[in-house]
Design a protein around this motif. Structure first.
Motif, PDB file in Angstrom:
ATOM      1  N   SER A  99       0.817  -1.221   0.000  1.00 47.30           N
ATOM      2  CA  SER A  99       0.000   0.000   0.000  1.00 47.30           C
ATOM      3  C   SER A  99       0.844   1.263   0.000  1.00 47.30           C
ATOM      4  N   ASN A 100       1.949   1.260   0.730  1.00 48.85           N
ATOM      5  CA  ASN A 100       2.800   2.453   0.809  1.00 48.85           C
ATOM      6  C   ASN A 100       4.134   2.160   0.135  1.00 48.85           C
ATOM      7  N   PRO A 101       4.423   2.809  -0.990  1.00 46.94           N
ATOM      8  CA  PRO A 101       5.663   2.530  -1.712  1.00 46.94           C
ATOM      9  C   PRO A 101       6.920   2.943  -0.955  1.00 46.94           C
ATOM     10  N   ASP A 102       6.772   3.730   0.107  1.00 48.90           N
ATOM     11  CA  ASP A 102       7.926   4.178   0.894  1.00 48.90           C
ATOM     12  C   ASP A 102       8.200   3.292   2.103  1.00 48.90           C
ATOM     13  N   LEU A 103       7.487   2.194   2.211  1.00 52.31           N
ATOM     14  CA  LEU A 103       7.573   1.334   3.393  1.00 52.31           C
ATOM     15  C   LEU A 103       9.014   0.971   3.743  1.00 52.31           C
ATOM     16  N   TYR A 104       9.736   0.431   2.800  1.00 48.00           N
ATOM     17  CA  TYR A 104      11.076  -0.065   3.108  1.00 48.00           C
ATOM     18  C   TYR A 104      12.089   1.061   3.272  1.00 48.00           C
ATOM     19  N   ASP A 105      11.855   2.197   2.639  1.00 44.05           N
ATOM     20  CA  ASP A 105      12.714   3.354   2.883  1.00 44.05           C
ATOM     21  C   ASP A 105      12.528   3.862   4.311  1.00 44.05           C
ATOM     22  N   MET A 106      11.304   3.777   4.820  1.00 40.58           N
ATOM     23  CA  MET A 106      11.053   4.153   6.206  1.00 40.58           C
ATOM     24  C   MET A 106      11.748   3.187   7.153  1.00 40.58           C
ATOM     25  N   PHE A 107      11.634   1.886   6.853  1.00 38.72           N
ATOM     26  CA  PHE A 107      12.330   0.884   7.667  1.00 38.72           C
ATOM     27  C   PHE A 107      13.831   1.181   7.711  1.00 38.72           C
ATOM     28  N   ALA A 108      14.394   1.438   6.540  1.00 42.78           N
ATOM     29  CA  ALA A 108      15.836   1.670   6.449  1.00 42.78           C
ATOM     30  C   ALA A 108      16.242   2.937   7.201  1.00 42.78           C
ATOM     31  N   TYR A 109      15.409   3.970   7.135  1.00 43.32           N
ATOM     32  CA  TYR A 109      15.724   5.223   7.826  1.00 43.32           C
ATOM     33  C   TYR A 109      15.734   5.002   9.342  1.00 43.32           C
ATOM     34  N   ALA A 110      14.732   4.256   9.828  1.00 39.21           N
ATOM     35  CA  ALA A 110      14.673   3.966  11.263  1.00 39.21           C
ATOM     36  C   ALA A 110      15.887   3.146  11.694  1.00 39.21           C
ATOM     37  N   ARG A 111      16.152   2.061  10.968  1.00 44.77           N
ATOM     38  CA  ARG A 111      17.275   1.193  11.332  1.00 44.77           C
ATOM     39  C   ARG A 111      18.603   1.930  11.230  1.00 44.77           C
ATOM     40  N   GLY A 112      18.745   2.782  10.230  1.00 44.57           N
ATOM     41  CA  GLY A 112      19.972   3.550  10.072  1.00 44.57           C
ATOM     42  C   GLY A 112      20.208   4.524  11.208  1.00 44.57           C
ATOM     43  N   ASN A 113      19.151   4.824  11.969  1.00 45.95           N
ATOM     44  CA  ASN A 113      19.256   5.718  13.116  1.00 45.95           C
ATOM     45  C   ASN A 113      19.117   4.973  14.441  1.00 45.95           C
ATOM     46  N   GLY A 114      19.357   3.664  14.410  1.00 38.54           N
ATOM     47  CA  GLY A 114      19.412   2.880  15.639  1.00 38.54           C
ATOM     48  C   GLY A 114      18.081   2.431  16.200  1.00 38.54           C
ATOM     49  N   VAL A 115      16.994   2.572  15.419  1.00 37.26           N
ATOM     50  CA  VAL A 115      15.664   2.174  15.876  1.00 37.26           C
ATOM     51  C   VAL A 115      15.202   0.984  15.046  1.00 37.26           C
ATOM     52  N   ILE A 116      14.725  -0.060  15.704  1.00 39.76           N
ATOM     53  CA  ILE A 116      14.368  -1.298  15.027  1.00 39.76           C
ATOM     54  C   ILE A 116      12.924  -1.249  14.529  1.00 39.76           C
ATOM     55  N   PRO A 117      12.706  -1.478  13.229  1.00 41.64           N
ATOM     56  CA  PRO A 117      11.341  -1.520  12.688  1.00 41.64           C
ATOM     57  C   PRO A 117      10.718  -2.904  12.831  1.00 41.64           C
ATOM     58  N   ASN A 118       9.465  -2.929  13.248  1.00 43.98           N
ATOM     59  CA  ASN A 118       8.669  -4.151  13.324  1.00 43.98           C
ATOM     60  C   ASN A 118       7.353  -3.896  12.596  1.00 43.98           C
ATOM     61  N   VAL A 119       6.698  -4.953  12.144  1.00 45.99           N
ATOM     62  CA  VAL A 119       5.464  -4.755  11.388  1.00 45.99           C
ATOM     63  C   VAL A 119       4.578  -5.986  11.490  1.00 45.99           C
TER      64      VAL A 119
END
Length: 355
Positions: A99-119
């Motif tokens: 649904s959101n084409p930016d999903l994985y870019d958001m995941f990567a941005y969070a992880r790149g800043n030390g925050v773990i993405p879950n879904v």
């Protein structure tokens, strides 16, 4: 990678690989009532677009359909950059995986800043690309159980990519109780679930214009769930909403360490933000007439304008006060929901807040 925070009255350790987390206060025996430096975990809705498992779910508390809207990557970054460094994990809220084409870019941005993405995903509209990206970027993935085929296949695909924190999310309602019991049996026998981490039961809340299901408040139903899980050797858990009920129902079984179970933590250690950047104490509070949001995008200082805003301070006091009203054996772990109290509080005879 391990993260930690130290202060006089609020401390924590967090393992970014396993998700192991521990929190304590002035001493190891102290349990802080809230985080003074912002949320530890954030629930961020990045899309309201959802076709559901072939059709919109009748019980969906969000009442989502195929016509919805997305949070942009720029909006996500703006919100993320305003958050204090106390944030450890983000639970991303989506409907359809695509649904959101930016999903994985958001995941990567969070992880790149030390925050773990879950879904949490519904198991539909999946492909090798999605499985590979989830396996590479996420700390944990939950698959909602709507049918065995889509759910079990998704579990197998994710665990085969080396993911260890893969769970099943199953709605717990009067209408789904038999399915929940049956699922515990299948978890023992279906080879696709060999590496499943746990089954997490989510308490139905009376919300959603399409929702005609009914919440479970009977302790015997929770006891049956626990006993079935034990008999099948299946690891199971619950959402924070149902923690007091499940803890009380399983008291004496030795299943849970009471001190390690987190009941309602909204505005204490967690927060919810929708696609428009509006923050609520939790996603189940969104849209209710007596709950006012605070917009994160318009704030100058997150701690002053959002975390310790007048609106959230009001709800925080109610949640903390609920634990002091309880005299049952769960003690401070009997915090109850200030919005749906009749379906989330302890039913102990000696609990002053029991119904």
């Amino acid at each position: 990678m391990n993260r930690h925070y130290r202060s006089e009255n609020y401390n924590w350790n967090f393992c970014t690989r396993t998700g192991y987390f521990e929190r304590w206060g002035k001493t190891l025996e102290d349990d802080p009532q809230l985080s003074p430096i912002g949320p530890e975990i954030l629930d961020i809705e990045i899309s309201t677009i959802c076709h559901g498992p072939g059709q919109p779910c009748p019980w969906c508390y969000k009442s989502n359909t195929a016509k919805g809207h997305n949070m942009s990557l720029e909006t996500f970054k703006s919100i993320f950059d305003k958050l204090p460094n106390n944030l450890m994990q983000i639970a991303f809220g989506i409907g359809d995986i695509d649904s959101n084409p930016d999903l994985y870019d958001m995941f990567a941005y969070a992880r790149g800043n030390g925050v773990i993405p879950n879904v949490t995903i519904n198991g539909w509209r999946m492909s090798d690309y999605h499985y590979n990206m989830l396996g590479r970027l996420c700390g944990a993935v939950a698959v909602s159980h709507y049918d065995d085929e889509h759910c079990f296949n998704a579990i197998q695909e994710l665990t085969s990519r080396g993911m260890e924190q893969v769970n099943i999310h199953k709605l717990l309602a009067k209408e789904t109780l038999e399915e929940c019991i049956a699922l515990l049996g299948k978890a023992k026998t279906d080879p696709r679930l060999k590496k499943l981490n746990a089954i997490v039961f989510l308490l139905l809340k009376p919300k959603g214009v399409r929702n005609t299901f009914h919440s479970i408040t009977n302790l015997d139903d929770y006891k049956l769930l626990a006993q079935t899980a034990i008999e099948n050797g299946v690891v199971f858990g619950m959402d924070s909403c149902s923690a007091p009920l499940l803890l009380k129902a399983t008291e004496g079984m030795g299943l849970f360490n009471v001190d390690s179970v987190e009941p309602c933590e909204s505005t204490l250690f967690s927060l919810y933000i929708n696609t428009d950047g509006d923050a609520y104490l939790c996603s189940f509070a969104e849209g209710l007439p007596d709950v006012k949001p605070v917009n994160v995008l318009r704030c100058d200082n997150f701690l002053d304008d959002v975390w310790f805003s007048k609106e959230f301070t009001k709800w925080r006091k109610k949640i903390i006060a609920s634990s002091s009203k309880c005299n049952c054996s769960l003690s401070s772990n009997c915090r109850s929901c200030p919005i749906y109290p009749k379906i989330s509080i302890c039913k102990d005879t000696f609990c002053k807040q029991g119904v």
